[in-house]
Scaffold this motif. Structure first.
Motif, PDB file in Angstrom:
ATOM      1  N   ARG B 566       0.837  -1.211   0.000  1.00 44.31           N
ATOM      2  CA  ARG B 566       0.000   0.000   0.000  1.00 44.31           C
ATOM      3  C   ARG B 566       0.869   1.257   0.000  1.00 44.31           C
ATOM      4  NH1 ARG B 566      -5.280  -0.718   1.207  1.00 44.31           N
ATOM      5  NH2 ARG B 566      -5.408   1.411   2.034  1.00 44.31           N
ATOM      6  N   ASP B 567       1.955   1.201   0.766  1.00 38.97           N
ATOM      7  CA  ASP B 567       2.839   2.372   0.857  1.00 38.97           C
ATOM      8  C   ASP B 567       3.434   2.763  -0.493  1.00 38.97           C
ATOM      9  OD1 ASP B 567       2.351   2.638   3.500  1.00 38.97           O
ATOM     10  OD2 ASP B 567       4.352   2.031   4.199  1.00 38.97           O
ATOM     11  N   VAL B 568       3.892   1.776  -1.280  1.00 39.54           N
ATOM     12  CA  VAL B 568       4.515   2.149  -2.560  1.00 39.54           C
ATOM     13  C   VAL B 568       3.457   2.726  -3.521  1.00 39.54           C
ATOM     14  CG1 VAL B 568       6.534   0.622  -2.425  1.00 39.54           C
ATOM     15  CG2 VAL B 568       4.471  -0.186  -3.586  1.00 39.54           C
ATOM     16  N   VAL B 569       2.232   2.184  -3.465  1.00 39.81           N
ATOM     17  CA  VAL B 569       1.176   2.701  -4.345  1.00 39.81           C
ATOM     18  C   VAL B 569       0.793   4.124  -3.921  1.00 39.81           C
ATOM     19  CG1 VAL B 569      -1.208   2.381  -5.123  1.00 39.81           C
ATOM     20  CG2 VAL B 569       0.318   0.398  -4.935  1.00 39.81           C
ATOM     21  N   GLN B 570       0.645   4.317  -2.598  1.00 39.48           N
ATOM     22  CA  GLN B 570       0.255   5.651  -2.121  1.00 39.48           C
ATOM     23  C   GLN B 570       1.349   6.688  -2.376  1.00 39.48           C
ATOM     24  OE1 GLN B 570      -1.056   4.122   1.573  1.00 39.48           O
ATOM     25  NE2 GLN B 570      -3.193   4.674   1.206  1.00 39.48           N
ATOM     26  N   LYS B 571       2.585   6.270  -2.171  1.00 36.80           N
ATOM     27  CA  LYS B 571       3.710   7.188  -2.407  1.00 36.80           C
ATOM     28  C   LYS B 571       3.779   7.554  -3.900  1.00 36.80           C
ATOM     29  CE  LYS B 571       7.347   9.411  -1.032  1.00 36.80           C
ATOM     30  NZ  LYS B 571       7.152  10.558  -0.126  1.00 36.80           N
ATOM     31  N   LEU B 572       3.527   6.588  -4.756  1.00 34.18           N
ATOM     32  CA  LEU B 572       3.542   6.857  -6.197  1.00 34.18           C
ATOM     33  C   LEU B 572       2.480   7.908  -6.535  1.00 34.18           C
ATOM     34  CD1 LEU B 572       4.693   5.980  -9.049  1.00 34.18           C
ATOM     35  CD2 LEU B 572       2.664   4.548  -9.225  1.00 34.18           C
ATOM     36  N   ARG B 573       1.323   7.738  -5.928  1.00 38.86           N
ATOM     37  CA  ARG B 573       0.228   8.675  -6.177  1.00 38.86           C
ATOM     38  C   ARG B 573       0.648  10.096  -5.774  1.00 38.86           C
ATOM     39  NH1 ARG B 573      -5.930   7.479  -4.204  1.00 38.86           N
ATOM     40  NH2 ARG B 573      -6.928   8.792  -5.768  1.00 38.86           N
ATOM     41  N   GLU B 574       1.301  10.211  -4.615  1.00 39.06           N
ATOM     42  CA  GLU B 574       1.780  11.528  -4.159  1.00 39.06           C
ATOM     43  C   GLU B 574       2.782  12.124  -5.150  1.00 39.06           C
ATOM     44  OE1 GLU B 574       1.987  10.048   0.400  1.00 39.06           O
ATOM     45  OE2 GLU B 574       3.621  11.374  -0.246  1.00 39.06           O
ATOM     46  N   GLN B 575       3.739  11.296  -5.581  1.00 43.43           N
ATOM     47  CA  GLN B 575       4.789  11.787  -6.482  1.00 43.43           C
ATOM     48  C   GLN B 575       4.193  12.286  -7.787  1.00 43.43           C
ATOM     49  OE1 GLN B 575       7.257  11.645  -3.938  1.00 43.43           O
ATOM     50  NE2 GLN B 575       8.553  11.509  -5.744  1.00 43.43           N
ATOM     51  N   VAL B 576       3.244  11.514  -8.323  1.00 43.61           N
ATOM     52  CA  VAL B 576       2.680  11.866  -9.631  1.00 43.61           C
ATOM     53  C   VAL B 576       1.754  13.075  -9.499  1.00 43.61           C
ATOM     54  CG1 VAL B 576       1.239  11.039 -11.542  1.00 43.61           C
ATOM     55  CG2 VAL B 576       2.919   9.512 -10.500  1.00 43.61           C
ATOM     56  N   SER B 577       0.983  13.123  -8.393  1.00 40.97           N
ATOM     57  CA  SER B 577       0.040  14.249  -8.258  1.00 40.97           C
ATOM     58  C   SER B 577       0.753  15.552  -7.917  1.00 40.97           C
ATOM     59  CB  SER B 577      -1.038  14.002  -7.190  1.00 40.97           C
ATOM     60  OG  SER B 577      -1.095  12.688  -6.816  1.00 40.97           O
ATOM     61  N   ALA B 578       1.972  15.450  -7.419  1.00 38.59           N
ATOM     62  CA  ALA B 578       2.694  16.675  -7.064  1.00 38.59           C
ATOM     63  C   ALA B 578       3.090  17.472  -8.304  1.00 38.59           C
ATOM     64  CB  ALA B 578       3.938  16.329  -6.249  1.00 38.59           C
ATOM     65  N   GLU B 579       2.986  16.860  -9.483  1.00 40.16           N
ATOM     66  CA  GLU B 579       3.395  17.555 -10.701  1.00 40.16           C
ATOM     67  C   GLU B 579       2.188  17.907 -11.544  1.00 40.16           C
ATOM     68  OE1 GLU B 579       6.576  15.692 -12.919  1.00 40.16           O
ATOM     69  OE2 GLU B 579       7.295  14.762 -11.061  1.00 40.16           O
ATOM     70  N   SER B 580       2.350  18.914 -12.380  1.00 39.56           N
ATOM     71  CA  SER B 580       1.265  19.199 -13.322  1.00 39.56           C
ATOM     72  C   SER B 580       1.611  18.529 -14.649  1.00 39.56           C
ATOM     73  CB  SER B 580       1.096  20.701 -13.501  1.00 39.56           C
ATOM     74  OG  SER B 580       2.283  21.239 -14.023  1.00 39.56           O
ATOM     75  N   HIS B 581       0.603  18.049 -15.318  1.00 34.60           N
ATOM     76  CA  HIS B 581       0.832  17.259 -16.532  1.00 34.60           C
ATOM     77  C   HIS B 581       0.230  17.955 -17.735  1.00 34.60           C
ATOM     78  CE1 HIS B 581       2.197  14.235 -13.774  1.00 34.60           C
ATOM     79  NE2 HIS B 581       1.072  14.333 -13.106  1.00 34.60           N
ATOM     80  N   PRO B 582       0.952  17.969 -18.843  1.00 36.19           N
ATOM     81  CA  PRO B 582       0.460  18.690 -20.024  1.00 36.19           C
ATOM     82  C   PRO B 582      -0.888  18.164 -20.501  1.00 36.19           C
ATOM     83  CG  PRO B 582       2.722  17.908 -20.356  1.00 36.19           C
ATOM     84  CD  PRO B 582       2.246  17.313 -19.081  1.00 36.19           C
ATOM     85  N   GLU B 583      -1.644  19.059 -21.073  1.00 32.67           N
ATOM     86  CA  GLU B 583      -2.943  18.748 -21.681  1.00 32.67           C
ATOM     87  C   GLU B 583      -2.776  17.621 -22.704  1.00 32.67           C
ATOM     88  OE1 GLU B 583      -7.037  20.076 -22.007  1.00 32.67           O
ATOM     89  OE2 GLU B 583      -5.438  20.751 -20.676  1.00 32.67           O
ATOM     90  N   GLY B 584      -3.709  16.696 -22.710  1.00 36.12           N
ATOM     91  CA  GLY B 584      -3.702  15.669 -23.760  1.00 36.12           C
ATOM     92  C   GLY B 584      -2.818  14.472 -23.457  1.00 36.12           C
ATOM     93  N   THR B 585      -2.169  14.474 -22.316  1.00 37.93           N
ATOM     94  CA  THR B 585      -1.347  13.315 -21.977  1.00 37.93           C
ATOM     95  C   THR B 585      -2.165  12.342 -21.131  1.00 37.93           C
ATOM     96  OG1 THR B 585      -0.468  14.437 -20.015  1.00 37.93           O
ATOM     97  CG2 THR B 585       0.842  14.553 -22.037  1.00 37.93           C
ATOM     98  N   GLY B 586      -1.707  11.098 -21.078  1.00 38.88           N
ATOM     99  CA  GLY B 586      -2.371  10.103 -20.254  1.00 38.88           C
ATOM    100  C   GLY B 586      -1.379   9.496 -19.276  1.00 38.88           C
ATOM    101  N   ILE B 587      -1.880   9.157 -18.085  1.00 34.36           N
ATOM    102  CA  ILE B 587      -1.008   8.525 -17.096  1.00 34.36           C
ATOM    103  C   ILE B 587      -1.516   7.131 -16.799  1.00 34.36           C
ATOM    104  CG2 ILE B 587      -0.307   8.603 -14.653  1.00 34.36           C
ATOM    105  CD1 ILE B 587      -0.100  11.643 -15.042  1.00 34.36           C
ATOM    106  N   GLY B 588      -0.599   6.168 -16.816  1.00 30.01           N
ATOM    107  CA  GLY B 588      -0.949   4.790 -16.472  1.00 30.01           C
ATOM    108  C   GLY B 588      -0.105   4.356 -15.288  1.00 30.01           C
TER     109      GLY B 588
END
Lengths: 154, 729
Positions: B566-588
């Motif tokens: 759970r920790d690695v999944v939650q930490k990943l979520r934090e890392q990815v959400s901390a950044e802004s992502h360009p329009e039209g991109t997708g995250i998997g």
């Protein structure tokens, strides 16, 4: 295959070598001059493992015959730094960034980066990628190499 | 061990020392109630301290590991743990790698096992050596052990501030004691080398063009060899005109022929290469068995039509009750054959002299190779000496053992000179054993709340290891000898269902494996079946999340109860959400625990897909928990590289063949990532200094694949279930 004698300039020194005229420069460097920097990767100029600087430009040495390089100034990984005890700033940056795993492709990567930075001392991301395009790394250390090149102070 | 002792005693006849093991106060508790300390794998097999380390007369430390350096940084990790436990400086430690005459036999350098198996053995041996050194020093210094200090290779007391060196304590002897629990590892708060980023010194040697690789070995009067390959796997040499070839190439030393095994030797490397080409064009071969004729894109159908050996991997819970098909969600995935593709083709050097055979190799297993060569050559193992020397990164079982076997045959055919053989690019691409193609079929049922209640998974695969392991028929040249040796044993099938059981909480599960014998030569490639299984499972989890109306992070967390997962999944979520992502991109995203027992790793990928379906992989993140981290920079390097390599496999790679031969024979016909395709990478480590270190070198392969495929779906709405992604989008 008949051999002939060629005078080539490698790492600021003239060498007289005997080889079949069609022998790719790579084998002359490795087997006659016993240099370790340039390495055999594909023999097809596809991967960059054998890169050398020829008059300052990064070129693969695996498919250039020795008879075609007698007028050129050739520099290998060994000859980048002014003397044996120091490292060129690009070599230093790659080591400090630990931009390698197995290290087999390092020769081509460093040679390409030196040629790139000579023409463009502060390349942006895209310019770095274009400059390094001929080098293949299978371990996936390219991201580290890009970071290393950005850090180089010439 | 016998060889090791003999050789070491032969080298250094300085006598040895066995310090008696004394029991402390006898415990009042019966043994069964005492906590049991389990020693690392290697140490259970090679039990004495001096199998792993020796104090040298100058006070420095020499450490022995049976693993080979393959770019994973094992030399550095082993030096770190030894220096730490013996309170020494890193620059006082030298590491000897895989050598049949000197190091312990640790089998293969594989399965992300170098830290868990070898570094931990060295660590326990070093900690035990420290205990013994202190015991020996105490009477010399007239002080109880508790009053001694130990620092930088010396032991002293408050009164004796300069102390005495380890080599003085040992007086020319070595510690031959068997390491027995309990071993006191250095307490966490005193550690200052383990867990800190340590630069790999070998990278400094490599940037400075030092001769690091087996490819760089040079010996006086060394002979260059090249092998002339058959046109197809199953072919026989009919004819070859040796006289013409020898007239054409005056510098040709010899043509070696044994059955259909054919090679040329010359002092001049270029002569050997040209003669190889010439003989290749002029030799007559008959193909005894062509490869199957498979219509374009029909490989999955062909493989599924082959006979199989079936195995039930998991069968739990209850599948009775409502089984109407409409409640099942299903999807089928395919992963093609892919190759190791080392940048430096396989290479070895051999010498046969006075009944002794010496081999220098980048094989991942020098001891199993010795046993196998002994069988192939009918030569006693004692007469074969194999030294591991780093080669180009291999990522599994490639041509390393084959080229070593070839050089062994040639050394015997031309005794007295060192023989160097390096494969061409075409030979490496066409003759290495690939990672098997796999078909993965998933189906699952969801509860009204969106939880997975039932999971059924079928995989079809060839074997995932045909490493030589004592079986000469698995060495490429042995199959072409006058008296051919062949092998039809299945190898390591279990690799096919590595990570086939989901790490999620699912009450009713069935996992079935179906093993075929496919048309191509296959063996172990980084992660074995885990790469394809996780590609399928983690893509399917994404599909199920959408069916359940859940966010991909939430859906995974709903099914994970291991807090570290759970920790690695939650930490990943934090890392990815901390950044802004360009329009039209997708995250998997994707998650796995490698082998369901090693490192935890969650990966995210961001892609853009343009109107021509061109995929731009922009960035990848990962969060990894490999237990106690020995070298954080080493772990990051392995994880970054794993993500990039896996993304290249996933987007671009596929071995191709026709009825005669492999057709992906160079970097144009088998493209891999170039610099303009490399994503930015970001690795976060969750360090667990009090947990055991977990194998990590292969942890990113599986989740990276699924993260990229899922990202493409989220970017453009197209769900691709067949690799390579660029071809099938």
């Amino acid at each position: 295959m008949d051999t002939a004698t060629f005078r080539i300039s490698v790492n600021r020194k003239a060498h007289i070598v005997e080889a079949a005229p069609a022998t790719p420069l790579l084998y002359v460097l490795r087997d006659i001059l016993e240099l370790n920097g340039p390495r055999f990767g594909c023999g097809l100029a596809q991967c960059g493992a054998c890169m050398v600087l020829m008059d300052g430009n990064a070129v693969p040495s695996c498919n250039i015959p020795v008879q075609a390089v007698t007028e050129a100034e050739i520099t290998t990984l060994e000859g980048l730094a002014p003397d044996a005890d120091t490292l060129h700033p690009v070599q230093k940056a790659f080591a400090e960034e630990q931009a390698a795993q197995c290290g087999y492709c390092l020769n081509g990567a460093i040679i390409s980066a030196v040629a790139l930075l000579r023409n463009n001392p502060k390349p942006n991301d895209e310019e770095i990628r274009n400059g390094m395009q001929r080098v293949l790394c299978r371990c996936g250390t390219q991201a580290r190499m890009i970071r290393a090149i950005k850090k180089v102070e010439l | 061990m016998k060889t090791l002792q003999t050789r070491r005693n032969f080298i250094k006849t300085t006598g040895c020392l066995t310090i008696g093991f004394t029991l402390g106060a006898v415990s009042a508790f019966p043994d069964v109630l005492s906590p049991v300390q389990e020693l690392p794998r290697g140490l259970r097999r090679h039990t004495s301290v001096n199998a792993w380390l020796e104090i040298l007369p100058d006070g420095s430390l020499r450490v022995y590991t049976g693993k080979i350096e393959i770019g994973q940084g094992i030399r550095t990790a082993v030096a770190q743990v030894a220096a730490e436990e013996l309170y020494m400086k890193m620059n006082k430690v030298q590491v000897v790698i895989a050598d049949t005459d000197r190091t312990p036999d640790e089998g293969y350098t594989s399965g992300s096992g170098s830290i868990e198996g070898s570094a931990m053995s060295v660590r326990y041996a070093a900690a035990y050596a420290r205990q013994k050194l202190l015991e020996l020093a105490a009477p010399r210094l007239n002080a109880p052990i508790a009053d001694l200090w130990i620092s930088e290779g010396r032991i002293g007391t408050d009164k004796n501030s300069s102390g005495i060196s380890f080599s003085e304590v040992l007086d020319g002897r070595q510690i031959e004691d068997v390491v027995r629990p309990p071993v006191q590892l250095k307490p966490r708060k005193e550690r200052h080398i383990i867990g800190k980023p340590v630069a790999r010194k070998d990278i400094y040697f490599m940037v400075a063009a030092q001769p690091v690789f087996v490819h760089n070995l040079r010996f006086p009067a060394m002979v260059h060899a090249r092998v002339v390959r058959p046109p197809s796997y199953k072919a026989k040499l009919r004819s070859i005109d040796e006289d013409v070839a020898e007239r054409e190439f005056p510098k040709l030393l010899k043509i070696v022929r044994n059955g259909s095994f054919l090679a040329v030797l010359s002092r001049d490397e270029y002569t050997a290469i040209k003669a190889q080409e010439y003989v290749q064009q002029n030799a007559g071969w008959s193909i005894s068995e062509p490869l199957p004729d498979i219509a374009d894109k029909k490989l999955p159908e062909y493989l599924k039509s082959l006979p199989t050996v079936d195995e039930t991997v998991v069968n739990k819970g209850n599948f009775a009750g409502d089984t109407s098909e409409k409640k099942w969600i299903s999807a089928s995935y395919f992963k093609p054959y892919i190759m190791h593709g080392a940048i430096g083709p396989s290479c070895a050097v051999g010498l046969y002299k006075e009944d002794q055979l010496f081999i220098w190799t980048h094989s991942q297993g020098v001891f199993p190779l010795r046993e196998t060569l002994s069988g192939m050559l009918d030569m006693p193992q004692e007469n074969i000496h194999i030294q591991g020397v780093p080669g180009a990164g291999c990522y599994g079982h490639n041509g390393a053992d084959d080229v070593a076997a070839e050089v062994a045959l040639l050394a015997l055919a031309h005794p007295g000179n060192h023989i160097r053989l390096q494969w061409s690019r075409q030979e490496e691409h066409a003759w290495e054993p690939y990672g098997s193609a796999m078909i993965l079929e998933n189906k699952a049922r969801l509860s009204p709340q969106g939880r997975i209640t039932h999971w059924e998974y079928h995989l079809w695969s060839d074997t995932h290891s045909t490493r030589p392991g004592g079986n000469p028929g698995r060495l490429l040249p042995a199959q072409y000898l006058k008296r051919p040796m062949t092998d039809d044993s299945p190898g390591f099938l279990g690799g096919g269902y590595r990570n086939a059981e989901p790490y999620y909480q699912i009450p009713n599960q069935r996992v079935h494996a179906h093993f075929f014998k496919g048309p191509l030569r296959v063996s172990a490639l980084r992660g074995l079946g885990a790469y394809a299984n996780l590609f399928a499972i983690e893509c399917f989890m994404d599909e199920l999340a959408e069916h359940a109306g859940k966010n991909p992070y939430e859906f995974r967390l709903m099914h994970l109860d291991d807090p570290r997962a759970r920790d690695v999944v939650q930490k990943l979520r934090e890392q990815v959400s901390a950044e802004s992502h360009p329009e039209g991109t997708g995250i998997g995203i994707a998650f796995s625990r490698y082998k369901n027992s090693a490192a935890y790793c969650a990966v995210a990928a961001r892609v853009a897909v343009d109107k021509d379906n061109r995929i731009n992989l922009q960035k990848m993140w990962s969060v990894i928990d490999a237990g106690e981290t020995i070298n954080p920079d080493g772990l990051k390097n392995q994880t970054e590289g794993g993500m990039i390599q896996s993304a290249s496999w996933t987007l671009k790679e596929e071995v191709t063949f026709n009825t005669e031969q492999i057709t992906s024979r160079d970097w144009n016909s088998y493209p891999v990532f170039r610099f303009n395709e490399i994503p930015e990478v970001d690795v976060t480590i969750i360090d667990r200094p009090d947990a055991s270190p977990l194998g990590a070198g292969e942890a990113a392969q599986g989740p990276s694949a699924a993260a990229v495929v899922n990202a493409v779906y989220h970017a453009c709405g197209k769900r691709v279930r067949r690799l390579p992604l660029e071809k099938y989008l």
